[in-house]
Design a protein around this motif. Structure first.
Motif, PDB file in Angstrom:
ATOM      1  N   MET A 199       0.564  -1.096   0.341  1.00 31.01           N
ATOM      2  CA  MET A 199       0.322   0.381  -0.295  1.00 31.01           C
ATOM      3  C   MET A 199       0.861   0.910   0.242  1.00 31.01           C
ATOM      4  SD  MET A 199      -3.605   1.322  -0.520  1.00 31.01           S
ATOM      5  CE  MET A 199      -4.363  -0.174   0.662  1.00 31.01           C
ATOM      6  N   ASN A 200       1.785   1.630   1.368  1.00 26.52           N
ATOM      7  CA  ASN A 200       2.968   2.311   0.973  1.00 26.52           C
ATOM      8  C   ASN A 200       3.772   2.211   1.710  1.00 26.52           C
ATOM      9  OD1 ASN A 200       1.575   4.909  -0.282  1.00 26.52           O
ATOM     10  ND2 ASN A 200       0.333   5.138   1.769  1.00 26.52           N
ATOM     11  N   ASP A 201       4.831   2.827   1.771  1.00 22.22           N
ATOM     12  CA  ASP A 201       6.179   2.738   2.613  1.00 22.22           C
ATOM     13  C   ASP A 201       6.636   2.712   3.787  1.00 22.22           C
ATOM     14  OD1 ASP A 201       7.468   1.330   0.361  1.00 22.22           O
ATOM     15  OD2 ASP A 201       8.385   2.729  -0.594  1.00 22.22           O
ATOM     16  N   THR A 202       5.390   4.114   4.100  1.00 26.95           N
ATOM     17  CA  THR A 202       5.428   4.715   5.405  1.00 26.95           C
ATOM     18  C   THR A 202       4.286   4.669   6.100  1.00 26.95           C
ATOM     19  OG1 THR A 202       5.385   6.981   4.353  1.00 26.95           O
ATOM     20  CG2 THR A 202       7.202   6.052   4.686  1.00 26.95           C
ATOM     21  N   ASP A 203       3.683   4.579   7.322  1.00 30.85           N
ATOM     22  CA  ASP A 203       2.422   4.923   7.776  1.00 30.85           C
ATOM     23  C   ASP A 203       1.928   5.835   7.324  1.00 30.85           C
ATOM     24  OD1 ASP A 203       2.620   2.185   8.382  1.00 30.85           O
ATOM     25  OD2 ASP A 203       2.916   2.759  10.134  1.00 30.85           O
ATOM     26  N   THR A 204       1.336   6.283   5.951  1.00 24.31           N
ATOM     27  CA  THR A 204       0.375   7.408   5.969  1.00 24.31           C
ATOM     28  C   THR A 204      -0.646   7.441   4.703  1.00 24.31           C
ATOM     29  OG1 THR A 204       1.425  10.051   4.928  1.00 24.31           O
ATOM     30  CG2 THR A 204       2.025   8.090   3.824  1.00 24.31           C
ATOM     31  N   THR A 205      -1.474   8.049   5.005  1.00 26.99           N
ATOM     32  CA  THR A 205      -2.959   8.318   4.168  1.00 26.99           C
ATOM     33  C   THR A 205      -3.116   9.151   3.035  1.00 26.99           C
ATOM     34  OG1 THR A 205      -4.304   8.298   5.701  1.00 26.99           O
ATOM     35  CG2 THR A 205      -3.984   6.513   5.007  1.00 26.99           C
ATOM     36  N   ASP A 206      -1.928  10.213   2.729  1.00 26.99           N
ATOM     37  CA  ASP A 206      -2.445  11.848   2.841  1.00 26.99           C
ATOM     38  C   ASP A 206      -2.383  11.107   0.970  1.00 26.99           C
ATOM     39  OD1 ASP A 206      -1.539  12.572   4.497  1.00 26.99           O
ATOM     40  OD2 ASP A 206       0.967  12.953   4.242  1.00 26.99           O
ATOM     41  N   GLY A 207      -3.197  12.270   0.341  1.00 25.31           N
ATOM     42  CA  GLY A 207      -3.615  11.678  -0.636  1.00 25.31           C
ATOM     43  C   GLY A 207      -4.987  11.010  -1.095  1.00 25.31           C
ATOM     44  N   GLY A 208      -4.729  10.258   0.248  1.00 20.91           N
ATOM     45  CA  GLY A 208      -6.166   8.714  -0.057  1.00 20.91           C
ATOM     46  C   GLY A 208      -5.958   7.710  -0.862  1.00 20.91           C
ATOM     47  N   PHE A 209      -6.271   6.981  -1.467  1.00 20.10           N
ATOM     48  CA  PHE A 209      -6.076   5.772  -2.170  1.00 20.10           C
ATOM     49  C   PHE A 209      -5.717   6.434  -3.339  1.00 20.10           C
ATOM     50  CE2 PHE A 209      -6.937   2.541  -5.221  1.00 20.10           C
ATOM     51  CZ  PHE A 209      -6.109   2.027  -4.578  1.00 20.10           C
ATOM     52  N   ALA A 210      -5.501   7.481  -3.642  1.00 22.35           N
ATOM     53  CA  ALA A 210      -4.579   7.824  -5.423  1.00 22.35           C
ATOM     54  C   ALA A 210      -3.395   7.702  -4.689  1.00 22.35           C
ATOM     55  CB  ALA A 210      -5.613   9.009  -6.132  1.00 22.35           C
ATOM     56  N   GLY A 211      -3.263   8.295  -3.757  1.00 23.04           N
ATOM     57  CA  GLY A 211      -2.193   8.895  -3.588  1.00 23.04           C
ATOM     58  C   GLY A 211      -1.442   7.732  -2.732  1.00 23.04           C
ATOM     59  N   THR A 212      -1.549   6.547  -2.827  1.00 22.44           N
ATOM     60  CA  THR A 212      -0.660   5.028  -2.526  1.00 22.44           C
ATOM     61  C   THR A 212       0.075   4.378  -3.027  1.00 22.44           C
ATOM     62  OG1 THR A 212      -2.170   3.127  -3.312  1.00 22.44           O
ATOM     63  CG2 THR A 212      -2.502   4.244  -1.266  1.00 22.44           C
ATOM     64  N   LYS A 213       1.018   4.072  -3.236  1.00 22.65           N
ATOM     65  CA  LYS A 213       2.351   3.527  -3.791  1.00 22.65           C
ATOM     66  C   LYS A 213       1.484   2.172  -4.998  1.00 22.65           C
ATOM     67  CE  LYS A 213       5.592   0.294  -2.730  1.00 22.65           C
ATOM     68  NZ  LYS A 213       6.942  -0.311  -2.614  1.00 22.65           N
TER      69      LYS A 213
END
Length: 291
Positions: free
Chosen positions: A138-152
């Protein structure tokens, strides 16, 4: 056939559902009908009926007959849980016309919604199961910034999955419109989203569980759920799919907080699970449409 009783027929020791026949008698005449055809005479073709029958049969390779029966809306000989084998990978029918007439533009026509058996495959052949150590999908760090569209997952892995699906399904892989969250507020609830073109999507909680559970919907469920507001028949009819057959869990797209997203649970505890966006304990099982 005169003077021969039904009970005098022996049992077929080599039953074959495709070629066994049902015999009918009328006075001194008889006829035969394939068991499979007799079944279809009682179960009408169409999405409404076939969405409510779990079969789990191997349909083999996707061919022109399958495509014709998808496009004409009959879905003949295709039921929930049936699967195609394409280039060595199994793709399961999870829903029939589940996004029919959806979207903010031209409505979708007839289609199957497919999911891979357990996990999606990248264009390099890697299956996206978790290893509990390095698989930060999902992401390399624990963040949801940018919502799902912002994920890796959305920006890097989904394009790779799409390449694999385009290679496997060609022009039969459909483009559809999907609601994607693009921003979260200070409390970790998504507050912005937009319709985007898509050839695949990550399921949300409703698609799997039939309800919003762990997602933070303080600002409205639309940001997490969008138009995917119905439980997929695959999960309704076969609960083993919810636990992914007791394999690794898989990510869902619902934002739960400023640092975590929803996921399924491999053992079914507490319904939908959720964790930090960098958790290595969830794999990826994307859905897509063919027609």
């Amino acid at each position: 056939m005169t003077d021969i009783r039904i009970q005098d027929f022996g049992e077929n020791p080599n039953a074959d559902n495709n070629n066994d026949f049902l015999m009918t008698f009328n006075n001194n005449s008889e006829s035969k009908t394939r068991l499979k055809d007799a079944y279809y005479s009682m179960v009408p073709d169409g999405a409404q009926t076939h969405n409510n029958i779990f079969r789990g049969s191997n349909l083999g390779a996707l061919d022109s007959t399958h495509i014709a029966n998808i496009q004409n809306g009959s879905f003949h000989d295709m039921f929930i849980g049936d699967y195609f084998i394409v280039n060595g990978s199994n793709y399961v029918i999870a829903g029939i016309n589940t996004k029919h007439l959806h979207g903010d533009g031209v409505p979708l026509g007839n289609h199957l919604l497919l999911m891979p058996y357990k996990f999606s495959e990248l264009d390099d052949g890697t299956f996206m199961n978790a290893d509990g150590k390095t698989t930060h999908y999902m992401n390399d760090t624990d963040t949801t910034d940018g919502g799902f569209a912002g994920t890796k997952l959305y920006k890097t892995h989904m394009p790779s999955i799409q390449k694999k699906l385009e290679s496997n399904f060609g022009s039969h892989l459909l483009t559809f419109r999907e609601v994607v969250s693009t921003h979260v507020d200070a409390s970790g609830a998504p507050d912005k989203a937009e319709w985007r073109d898509a050839k695949l999507g990550i399921p949300n909680e409703v698609m799997v569980y039939g309800s919003a559970l762990s997602g933070n919907n303080k600002n409205g469920a639309w940001y997490n759920i969008g138009d995917d507001n119905t439980q997929l028949p695959l999960f309704r009819l076969n609960p083993d799919e919810i636990t992914n057959h007791r394999d690794w869990a898989f990510w869902l797209r619902d934002v739960c907080s400023g640092f975590g997203f929803a996921s399924t649970s491999y053992d079914g505890h507490s319904g939908a699970n959720w964790g930090g966006a960098s958790s290595p304990w969830a794999g990826v099982r994307a859905f897509f449409l063919i027609g």
